[in-house]
Design a protein around this motif. Structure first.
Motif, short mmCIF file in Angstrom:
data_model
loop_
_atom_site.label_atom_id
_atom_site.label_comp_id
_atom_site.label_asym_id
_atom_site.label_seq_id
_atom_site.Cartn_x
_atom_site.Cartn_y
_atom_site.Cartn_z
N GLU A 102 0.82 -1.22 0.00
CA GLU A 102 0.00 0.00 0.00
C GLU A 102 0.85 1.27 0.00
O GLU A 102 0.34 2.37 -0.27
CB GLU A 102 -0.96 0.02 1.19
CG GLU A 102 -0.32 -0.03 2.56
CD GLU A 102 -0.12 -1.46 3.07
OE1 GLU A 102 0.11 -1.62 4.28
OE2 GLU A 102 -0.18 -2.40 2.26
N ASP A 126 4.76 3.48 -4.77
CA ASP A 126 4.44 4.56 -5.69
C ASP A 126 3.93 3.97 -7.01
O ASP A 126 4.16 2.79 -7.30
CB ASP A 126 5.68 5.41 -5.95
CG ASP A 126 6.81 4.57 -6.52
OD1 ASP A 126 7.05 4.64 -7.74
OD2 ASP A 126 7.43 3.80 -5.75
N PRO A 127 3.23 4.77 -7.82
CA PRO A 127 2.66 4.26 -9.07
C PRO A 127 3.67 3.65 -10.04
O PRO A 127 3.38 2.64 -10.68
CB PRO A 127 1.98 5.49 -9.69
CG PRO A 127 1.66 6.37 -8.52
CD PRO A 127 2.79 6.16 -7.56
N LYS A 152 -3.00 -4.85 -10.78
CA LYS A 152 -2.22 -3.65 -10.48
C LYS A 152 -2.39 -2.59 -11.57
O LYS A 152 -2.56 -1.40 -11.28
CB LYS A 152 -0.74 -4.00 -10.30
CG LYS A 152 -0.45 -4.72 -9.00
CD LYS A 152 1.00 -5.17 -8.90
CE LYS A 152 1.26 -5.88 -7.57
NZ LYS A 152 2.63 -6.41 -7.47
N PHE A 155 -5.85 -1.12 -11.42
CA PHE A 155 -5.92 -0.22 -10.26
C PHE A 155 -5.27 1.12 -10.57
O PHE A 155 -5.82 2.19 -10.27
CB PHE A 155 -5.23 -0.88 -9.05
CG PHE A 155 -4.99 0.05 -7.90
CD1 PHE A 155 -6.02 0.40 -7.05
CD2 PHE A 155 -3.73 0.59 -7.68
CE1 PHE A 155 -5.80 1.28 -5.98
CE2 PHE A 155 -3.49 1.46 -6.62
CZ PHE A 155 -4.54 1.80 -5.77
N LEU A 156 -4.08 1.07 -11.18
CA LEU A 156 -3.36 2.31 -11.51
C LEU A 156 -4.16 3.21 -12.42
O LEU A 156 -4.11 4.45 -12.30
CB LEU A 156 -2.01 1.98 -12.17
CG LEU A 156 -0.88 1.55 -11.24
CD1 LEU A 156 0.32 1.09 -12.05
CD2 LEU A 156 -0.48 2.69 -10.32
N GLN A 165 -7.12 3.85 -12.39
CA GLN A 165 -8.12 4.61 -11.63
C GLN A 165 -7.50 5.71 -10.77
O GLN A 165 -8.21 6.49 -10.14
CB GLN A 165 -8.93 3.66 -10.72
CG GLN A 165 -9.51 2.45 -11.40
CD GLN A 165 -10.36 2.80 -12.60
OE1 GLN A 165 -11.19 3.72 -12.53
NE2 GLN A 165 -10.16 2.10 -13.71
N GLN A 166 -6.16 5.75 -10.73
CA GLN A 166 -5.48 6.72 -9.88
C GLN A 166 -5.08 7.96 -10.69
O GLN A 166 -4.93 7.91 -11.90
CB GLN A 166 -4.21 6.10 -9.26
CG GLN A 166 -4.47 4.77 -8.56
CD GLN A 166 -5.55 4.84 -7.52
OE1 GLN A 166 -5.47 5.63 -6.59
NE2 GLN A 166 -6.57 4.00 -7.67
N ILE A 167 -4.92 9.07 -9.99
CA ILE A 167 -4.45 10.30 -10.63
C ILE A 167 -3.30 10.84 -9.79
O ILE A 167 -3.48 11.12 -8.59
CB ILE A 167 -5.57 11.35 -10.72
CG1 ILE A 167 -6.72 10.83 -11.59
CG2 ILE A 167 -5.03 12.65 -11.30
CD1 ILE A 167 -7.91 11.76 -11.66
N PHE A 186 -1.17 8.59 -13.01
CA PHE A 186 -0.59 7.26 -13.18
C PHE A 186 0.47 7.34 -14.26
O PHE A 186 0.46 8.26 -15.08
CB PHE A 186 -1.66 6.22 -13.54
CG PHE A 186 -2.46 6.55 -14.78
CD1 PHE A 186 -1.95 6.34 -16.05
CD2 PHE A 186 -3.75 7.05 -14.67
CE1 PHE A 186 -2.67 6.63 -17.18
CE2 PHE A 186 -4.50 7.35 -15.80
CZ PHE A 186 -3.96 7.14 -17.07
#
Length: 648
Positions: free
Chosen positions: A267, A270-271, A292, A295-296, A298-300, A302
């Motif tokens: 957790e 880093d991206p 993975k 999941f990435l 969906q992150q801001i 990435f």
């Protein structure tokens, strides 16, 4: 719990901070703030600790409260804006910079605003702000280097970073940026030189970061995402090292670079690390890799390559519906993260599932454009060689190689459309058309060899392509794919060159014996697969007695030769044999039948821990008791007994 103003308790907090135990300090301070909500000292220390563990959102909240409680303190406003910027809350960070006093913090404000615009990828606005700084400012070259890098002016960027290093002295982040420039210029030796320096300094100056201990099998606790870790640039350096090794096709070295980095819990990753772990362990942990990457997405922010890599991997594993869904759901990302080439290629791959003729047409158009570009680049290489311009020749060769990396997948995708239809003559024609630009490319030569082999009347021609591949690695013959070695042996046998086949098999056996001597527990399958393919050939020609004998002997000893791949070849022969026996097309002597049943009993005994098939990563799991060689060997044995009973 004692009051924050208590001298002994304050000393404890400062000691924790000094020892780098910011999380423990946060716990104590958070409890104190429940009693003293407006405590300036507690808020200031809490913001400081949050910043050091890279929890910028909470740090921003602390400094926002401090700025409101003490508007006369300019530093709190600056720290608030910096924390928002680090948390990627760019609009809020920009707004916070307007609260700074121009007179007191103008230069800091301009630098921060430039950094925010850079983070928002508004590079022209960032450049305008950097231009407002005096050129003798110590950060000017650093900032200009970053802007030049984003403009793909890597050589100029490298010069700026080097100049900044001369002014500021050694700084890990600067050294990393220089390495990144060399990486982008494909100058991997120079990049690795700077990376090595970052790692060496990190190990000597910060032994507490446990570099390399995970790779050595030592269990160590997470070092956390501390400011100290960030300032060493170790994570960035190891990720770049992994990327270089991956580009050079040194997969083990790439994976080792990822495990060498300071340990953190999943957790805390880093991206970029998460992306690289997914990509570089895809062959062994595909399910984790897909999770993975998804999941990435969906992150801001990435890593920009995440989108394209996820789509390509979906296509590689034949999850075309998932690739189409991801494209449809993220249309806004298509133009930002996919090059026109990659978009066209993915579009053709997806079209291939419903309209292969249309897909072939799209790929053919891409092929024509890329072929023309390759011809132009080949001429540039030739012109530079004639002009004896080494720099121009080196750049032209690099450009040609990059274009070839785009061309080969398009060509192979075209060929695969007809390969899947068993139309090997058409595949050969496609490869023949590309001989002008591909005749020296290893992938092209290998696939030409395969298509010639599959036609069953061009074994001599196939030998002409397989032999150079094998001879290139003759001193380390196990580096050659087992299938290539097997196909070459079969080609020798089919052209009455049995001595050459036997010599090649002796060479493989000798190397496998050496490996068994050096590492007795290691499984090696090359010779086994060669014998299995030869056995399959005889079975296909109707000589089941000799063919099955080859298959059975190839898996001895079972503890070293029985694996998922070898079982795949063996069971195909058994299923073919059973089918022909059930149709009363062949009869086997009792001794051969007994040998076959005994073989299946051995597989049943040794195959309890061997998967019968490699499951697709995103498919529903097969029951653990059914996906074993033991289970399938029992089924085959039962079928054998049933068929023998019918024949009697």
């Amino acid at each position: 719990m004692m009051n924050i103003k208590d001298g002994e308790h304050t000393a404890t907090i400062y000691k924790l901070i000094k020892d780098g135990q910011h999380k423990d300090a946060i716990h104590i301070l958070s409890n104190q703030l429940q009693k003293h909500m407006k405590s300036r000292a507690a808020l200031s220390l809490l913001g400081y600790c949050y910043y050091h563990v890279q929890d910028f959102t909470n740090a921003a909240e602390c400094y926002e409260q401090l700025a409101q409680l003490h508007p006369e303190e300019e530093e709190y406003k600056l720290y608030h804006a910096q924390a928002l910027y680090k948390a990627c809350a760019y609009p809020e960070a920009t707004k916070a910079t307007f609260m700074l006093d121009d007179g007191k913090s103008h230069t800091k404000m301009v630098k921060l605003q430039a950094a925010i615009k850079y983070g928002e990828e508004d590079y022209s606005a960032a450049r305008s702000l950097v231009d407002q700084l005096p050129q003798d400012d110590q950060d000017y070259n650093y900032n200009m280097g970053c802007l030049l890098y984003q403009n793909m002016e890597y050589e100029e960027a490298c010069k700026k970073f080097t100049s900044a290093m001369q002014v500021l002295g050694y700084h890990p982040a600067l050294s990393y940026n220089i390495a990144l420039c060399y990486y982008s210029l494909k100058n991997y030796p120079q990049a690795l030189k700077y990376i090595a320096e970052i790692i060496e300094r990190g190990i000597s100056e910060h032994p507490e970061l446990s570099v390399g201990m995970t790779t050595e099998g030592i269990e160590v606790r997470s070092v956390g995402n501390t400011l100290v870790l960030h300032e060493t640039a170790l994570i960035e350096a190891f990720n770049l090292k992994a990327a270089i090794e991956y580009q050079l096709k040194n997969l083990e070295a790439a994976q080792e670079a990822l495990t060498d980095m300071p340990p953190r819990s999943e957790e805390e990753l880093d991206p970029v690390t998460l992306h690289n772990q997914a990509l570089m362990n895809m062959d062994t942990k595909p399910s984790e890799g897909f999770k993975k990457l998804a999941f990435l997405l969906q992150q801001i922010p990435f890593p920009p390559v995440t989108f394209g890599n996820l789509l390509l991997l979906y296509c590689k594993y034949k999850y075309f519906d998932l690739a189409a869904d991801v494209l449809a759901e993220n249309a806004d990302l298509t133009y930002k993260f996919l090059s026109p080439y990659l978009y066209e290629f993915l579009d053709a791959m997806l079209t291939c599932q419903t309209a292969p003729e249309e897909a072939f047409r799209k790929l053919d158009e891409m092929n024509a454009k890329l072929t023309e570009q390759l011809r132009k680049l080949a001429k540039q290489v030739q012109d530079a060689r004639l002009a004896r311009d080494d720099d121009a020749q080196k750049k032209a060769v690099q450009d040609y190689d990059l274009m070839m990396e785009k061309y080969i997948p398009v060509l192979m995708a075209q060929a695969k459309i007809y390969w899947n239809r068993d139309n090997y003559q058409m595949v050969e024609k496609i490869f023949h058309k590309s001989v002008e630009v591909c005749n020296d490319h290893d992938t092209w030569k290998l696939n030409v060899a395969h298509v010639l082999f599959m036609q069953e009347n061009k074994y001599k021609e196939a030998i002409g392509f397989y032999e150079p591949i094998v001879k290139k690695h003759y001193d380390n013959i196990l580096n050659v794919s087992a299938v290539v070695l097997a196909n070459l042996c079969v080609s020798y046998i089919m052209t009455s060159q049995n001595e050459e086949a036997e010599e090649l098999m002796r060479k493989i056996e000798k190397e496998e014996e050496q490996i068994s001597y050096d590492d007795p527990d290691k499984k090696v399958f090359h010779l086994c697969i060669v014998n299995l393919v030869i056995g399959t050939l005889y079975c296909a020609k109707g000589n089941y007695e000799f063919g099955m004998s080859c298959v059975i002997k190839s898996l001895e000893p079972y503890n070293k030769k029985l694996g998922t791949d070898t079982w795949f070849y063996a069971k195909r022969c058994f299923l073919s044999l059973l089918e022909n026996m059930a149709k009363h097309m062949i009869m086997l002597r009792d001794a051969v039948v007994q040998e076959c049943i005994q073989f299946l009993e051995h597989c049943e005994s040794y195959g309890r821990e061997v998967p019968a098939i490699i499951e697709l990563p995103l498919e529903e799991r097969i029951h653990v008791g059914k996906n074993t060689v033991t289970y399938e060997a029992r089924l085959l044995k039962a079928l054998f007994c049933e068929v023998i009973g019918w024949n009697q």
